[in-house]
Design a protein around this motif. Structure first.
Motif, PDB file in Angstrom:
ATOM      1  N   ILE A 114      14.603  11.824   1.573  1.00 44.57           N
ATOM      2  CA  ILE A 114      13.781  12.155   2.737  1.00 44.57           C
ATOM      3  C   ILE A 114      12.427  11.459   2.639  1.00 44.57           C
ATOM      4  O   ILE A 114      11.876  10.975   3.641  1.00 44.57           O
ATOM      5  N   ALA A 115      11.894  11.359   1.424  1.00 45.33           N
ATOM      6  CA  ALA A 115      10.597  10.698   1.226  1.00 45.33           C
ATOM      7  C   ALA A 115      10.672   9.217   1.578  1.00 45.33           C
ATOM      8  O   ALA A 115       9.686   8.636   2.066  1.00 45.33           O
ATOM      9  N   ILE A 116      11.813   8.577   1.337  1.00 39.80           N
ATOM     10  CA  ILE A 116      11.971   7.172   1.706  1.00 39.80           C
ATOM     11  C   ILE A 116      11.775   7.005   3.207  1.00 39.80           C
ATOM     12  O   ILE A 116      10.990   6.177   3.675  1.00 39.80           O
ATOM     13  N   ALA A 117      12.513   7.793   3.986  1.00 37.73           N
ATOM     14  CA  ALA A 117      12.422   7.688   5.440  1.00 37.73           C
ATOM     15  C   ALA A 117      11.049   8.108   5.949  1.00 37.73           C
ATOM     16  O   ALA A 117      10.496   7.488   6.869  1.00 37.73           O
ATOM     17  N   GLY A 136       8.003 -10.756  -0.203  1.00 36.47           N
ATOM     18  CA  GLY A 136       6.861 -10.948  -1.077  1.00 36.47           C
ATOM     19  C   GLY A 136       6.833  -9.830  -2.095  1.00 36.47           C
ATOM     20  O   GLY A 136       7.705  -8.944  -2.103  1.00 36.47           O
ATOM     21  N   PRO A 137       5.842  -9.800  -2.965  1.00 40.13           N
ATOM     22  CA  PRO A 137       5.791  -8.764  -4.003  1.00 40.13           C
ATOM     23  C   PRO A 137       5.650  -7.348  -3.458  1.00 40.13           C
ATOM     24  O   PRO A 137       6.158  -6.403  -4.056  1.00 40.13           O
ATOM     25  N   GLY A 138       4.966  -7.185  -2.314  1.00 41.90           N
ATOM     26  CA  GLY A 138       4.807  -5.855  -1.739  1.00 41.90           C
ATOM     27  C   GLY A 138       6.133  -5.278  -1.287  1.00 41.90           C
ATOM     28  O   GLY A 138       6.489  -4.136  -1.622  1.00 41.90           O
ATOM     29  N   ARG A 139       6.890  -6.058  -0.528  1.00 46.63           N
ATOM     30  CA  ARG A 139       8.181  -5.584  -0.035  1.00 46.63           C
ATOM     31  C   ARG A 139       9.205  -5.498  -1.170  1.00 46.63           C
ATOM     32  O   ARG A 139      10.071  -4.618  -1.163  1.00 46.63           O
ATOM     33  N   MET A 140       9.115  -6.404  -2.136  1.00 51.49           N
ATOM     34  CA  MET A 140      10.027  -6.336  -3.272  1.00 51.49           C
ATOM     35  C   MET A 140       9.770  -5.075  -4.096  1.00 51.49           C
ATOM     36  O   MET A 140      10.711  -4.402  -4.540  1.00 51.49           O
ATOM     37  N   ARG A 141       8.493  -4.735  -4.296  1.00 44.86           N
ATOM     38  CA  ARG A 141       8.160  -3.523  -5.031  1.00 44.86           C
ATOM     39  C   ARG A 141       8.627  -2.288  -4.267  1.00 44.86           C
ATOM     40  O   ARG A 141       9.117  -1.325  -4.871  1.00 44.86           O
ATOM     41  N   ARG A 142       8.479  -2.306  -2.951  1.00 46.91           N
ATOM     42  CA  ARG A 142       8.967  -1.182  -2.148  1.00 46.91           C
ATOM     43  C   ARG A 142      10.463  -0.995  -2.350  1.00 46.91           C
ATOM     44  O   ARG A 142      10.942   0.125  -2.570  1.00 46.91           O
ATOM     45  N   TYR A 143      11.203  -2.077  -2.259  1.00 50.35           N
ATOM     46  CA  TYR A 143      12.662  -1.999  -2.418  1.00 50.35           C
ATOM     47  C   TYR A 143      13.018  -1.491  -3.810  1.00 50.35           C
ATOM     48  O   TYR A 143      13.915  -0.657  -3.972  1.00 50.35           O
ATOM     49  N   GLU A 144      12.315  -1.965  -4.818  1.00 47.99           N
ATOM     50  CA  GLU A 144      12.535  -1.496  -6.182  1.00 47.99           C
ATOM     51  C   GLU A 144      12.307   0.011  -6.283  1.00 47.99           C
ATOM     52  O   GLU A 144      13.107   0.743  -6.892  1.00 47.99           O
ATOM     53  N   ASN A 145      11.213   0.484  -5.680  1.00 48.72           N
ATOM     54  CA  ASN A 145      10.904   1.914  -5.729  1.00 48.72           C
ATOM     55  C   ASN A 145      11.914   2.745  -4.949  1.00 48.72           C
ATOM     56  O   ASN A 145      12.274   3.858  -5.360  1.00 48.72           O
ATOM     57  N   GLN A 146      12.357   2.224  -3.806  1.00 48.68           N
ATOM     58  CA  GLN A 146      13.360   2.939  -3.030  1.00 48.68           C
ATOM     59  C   GLN A 146      14.677   3.022  -3.792  1.00 48.68           C
ATOM     60  O   GLN A 146      15.344   4.067  -3.793  1.00 48.68           O
ATOM     61  N   ALA A 200      26.331   0.974  -1.957  1.00 48.04           N
ATOM     62  CA  ALA A 200      26.014   2.213  -1.246  1.00 48.04           C
ATOM     63  C   ALA A 200      24.524   2.542  -1.350  1.00 48.04           C
ATOM     64  O   ALA A 200      23.935   3.074  -0.397  1.00 48.04           O
ATOM     65  N   MET A 201      23.910   2.223  -2.482  1.00 45.83           N
ATOM     66  CA  MET A 201      22.467   2.437  -2.616  1.00 45.83           C
ATOM     67  C   MET A 201      21.702   1.598  -1.594  1.00 45.83           C
ATOM     68  O   MET A 201      20.802   2.089  -0.905  1.00 45.83           O
ATOM     69  N   ASP A 202      22.082   0.331  -1.482  1.00 45.10           N
ATOM     70  CA  ASP A 202      21.425  -0.555  -0.515  1.00 45.10           C
ATOM     71  C   ASP A 202      21.641  -0.065   0.904  1.00 45.10           C
ATOM     72  O   ASP A 202      20.710  -0.052   1.722  1.00 45.10           O
ATOM     73  N   ARG A 203      22.845   0.363   1.195  1.00 49.53           N
ATOM     74  CA  ARG A 203      23.139   0.821   2.563  1.00 49.53           C
ATOM     75  C   ARG A 203      22.433   2.132   2.877  1.00 49.53           C
ATOM     76  O   ARG A 203      21.991   2.347   4.013  1.00 49.53           O
ATOM     77  N   ALA A 204      22.319   3.015   1.904  1.00 53.31           N
ATOM     78  CA  ALA A 204      21.604   4.273   2.135  1.00 53.31           C
ATOM     79  C   ALA A 204      20.148   3.996   2.506  1.00 53.31           C
ATOM     80  O   ALA A 204      19.604   4.600   3.442  1.00 53.31           O
ATOM     81  N   ILE A 205      19.513   3.088   1.800  1.00 53.01           N
ATOM     82  CA  ILE A 205      18.116   2.734   2.108  1.00 53.01           C
ATOM     83  C   ILE A 205      18.024   2.106   3.491  1.00 53.01           C
ATOM     84  O   ILE A 205      17.112   2.409   4.265  1.00 53.01           O
ATOM     85  N   ALA A 206      18.995   1.228   3.820  1.00 44.98           N
ATOM     86  CA  ALA A 206      18.979   0.575   5.125  1.00 44.98           C
ATOM     87  C   ALA A 206      19.131   1.590   6.256  1.00 44.98           C
ATOM     88  O   ALA A 206      18.431   1.536   7.269  1.00 44.98           O
ATOM     89  N   VAL A 207      20.049   2.546   6.084  1.00 44.66           N
ATOM     90  CA  VAL A 207      20.285   3.555   7.120  1.00 44.66           C
ATOM     91  C   VAL A 207      19.060   4.458   7.284  1.00 44.66           C
ATOM     92  O   VAL A 207      18.653   4.772   8.412  1.00 44.66           O
ATOM     93  N   GLU A 229       0.809  -1.220   0.000  1.00 47.98           N
ATOM     94  CA  GLU A 229       0.000   0.000   0.000  1.00 47.98           C
ATOM     95  C   GLU A 229       0.842   1.270   0.000  1.00 47.98           C
ATOM     96  O   GLU A 229       0.316   2.373   0.136  1.00 47.98           O
ATOM     97  N   ASP A 230       2.156   1.133  -0.140  1.00 42.73           N
ATOM     98  CA  ASP A 230       3.043   2.304  -0.133  1.00 42.73           C
ATOM     99  C   ASP A 230       2.612   3.352  -1.164  1.00 42.73           C
ATOM    100  O   ASP A 230       2.242   3.005  -2.294  1.00 42.73           O
ATOM    101  N   ALA A 231       2.696   4.600  -0.757  1.00 42.96           N
ATOM    102  CA  ALA A 231       2.469   5.687  -1.708  1.00 42.96           C
ATOM    103  C   ALA A 231       3.680   5.787  -2.637  1.00 42.96           C
ATOM    104  O   ALA A 231       4.805   5.464  -2.246  1.00 42.96           O
ATOM    105  N   PRO A 232       3.497   6.249  -3.870  1.00 41.36           N
ATOM    106  CA  PRO A 232       4.627   6.382  -4.796  1.00 41.36           C
ATOM    107  C   PRO A 232       5.658   7.370  -4.265  1.00 41.36           C
ATOM    108  O   PRO A 232       5.315   8.353  -3.600  1.00 41.36           O
ATOM    109  N   LEU A 233       6.912   7.111  -4.560  1.00 43.09           N
ATOM    110  CA  LEU A 233       7.981   8.034  -4.199  1.00 43.09           C
ATOM    111  C   LEU A 233       8.169   9.053  -5.324  1.00 43.09           C
ATOM    112  O   LEU A 233       7.977   8.733  -6.497  1.00 43.09           O
ATOM    113  N   PRO A 234       8.570  10.274  -4.963  1.00 43.36           N
ATOM    114  CA  PRO A 234       8.709  11.347  -5.975  1.00 43.36           C
ATOM    115  C   PRO A 234       9.994  11.201  -6.772  1.00 43.36           C
ATOM    116  O   PRO A 234      10.979  11.912  -6.541  1.00 43.36           O
TER     117      PRO A 234
END
Length: 250
Positions: free
Chosen positions: A110-113, A137-147, A160-167, A95-100
């Protein structure tokens, strides 16, 4: 009897198939009565119950009661409570809203966090589910793709992209935990009322010369916020500082 052994290959296969059920080929119809509910309906009932009563009240029996079913009938749809939780987590992520993605990199990060924090505040029970080894699952996979799309092309390599999202996620999660705790405390006594009682007593009892910095800064912050802390303000300050630090390495 249903099993909660999520380490068994059969259980792992069942959970993954349930998570990706809408992406699997449709099964041919079989004889016999059709199920009266759907997996989606069971997952929605679980989310509604956890939102309303907390995860401590989430049992297969309680979810079945939400749907007007017998407890054992629920296992026709999900094999265990652990499987249901995996499905619930993924359904919320879907149900995540789209990221800008067209906004400047700073706003995207900032929108990710902000999105992670908002989800946790809306569904506080998520804070009680360990994120370690959560099944994708597809929901969390889609979120990660969008992030990833939100940080792609700003000068970070793949790691670094993965770590930035994790942080960003970790920071938002920690702040959301404080915000949820503040909201729960506020339901019993407002922060202003709490500070009106404890502030003067602390000023009277704590020796100024023993904790000069803590006394001065703590008193100033408490009087300013009229509360023990300011989760919203801390998030705005912290995420901006964090993002500026990440961007400085690009």
């Amino acid at each position: 009897m249903p099993t909660d052994d999520v380490t068994s290959p059969a259980q792992a296969t069942r959970i993954l198939e349930l998570l990706w059920r809408h992406h699997l080929p449709a099964k041919s119809s079989t004889r016999g009565p059709k199920p009266g509910r759907t997996v989606d309906a069971v997952v929605a009932a679980g989310i509604a119950l956890a939102d309303r009563d907390g995860i401590g009240k989430l049992t297969t029996r309680a979810v079945a009661a939400e749907l007007g079913m017998r407890a054992m009938s629920l296992y026709t749809y999900v094999p265990s409570k652990e499987a249901l939780l995996a499905l619930m987590v993924d359904a919320v992520a879907a149900e995540d809203a789209p990221l800008p993605t067209s906004a400047p990199p700073r706003e995207r990060m900032i929108a990710i966090a902000t999105g992670v924090r908002a989800e946790l505040i809306a569904h506080p029970w998520l804070l009680e589910i360990s994120p370690w080894r959560q099944v994708l699952g597809p929901g969390r996979m889609r979120r990660y793709e969008n992030q990833l799309a939100a940080v792609d092309g700003i000068g970070l390599n793949d790691l670094a992209m993965d770590r930035a999202i994790a942080v960003l996620t970790d920071f938002a999660t920690g702040n959301a935990r404080l915000a949820v705790a503040a909201a729960g405390a506020g339901a019993q006594l407002s922060d202003a009322d709490w500070w009106a009682v404890y502030g003067p007593e602390l000023a009277r009892l704590v020796p100024e010369d023993a904790f000069p910095l803590a006394g001065r800064v703590g008193t100033a912050a408490g009087e300013h916020h009229q509360a023990p802390a300011d989760p919203d303000g801390a998030f705005a300050y912290g995420v901006a500082t964090l993002v500026d630090g990440i961007l400085a390495d690009t």
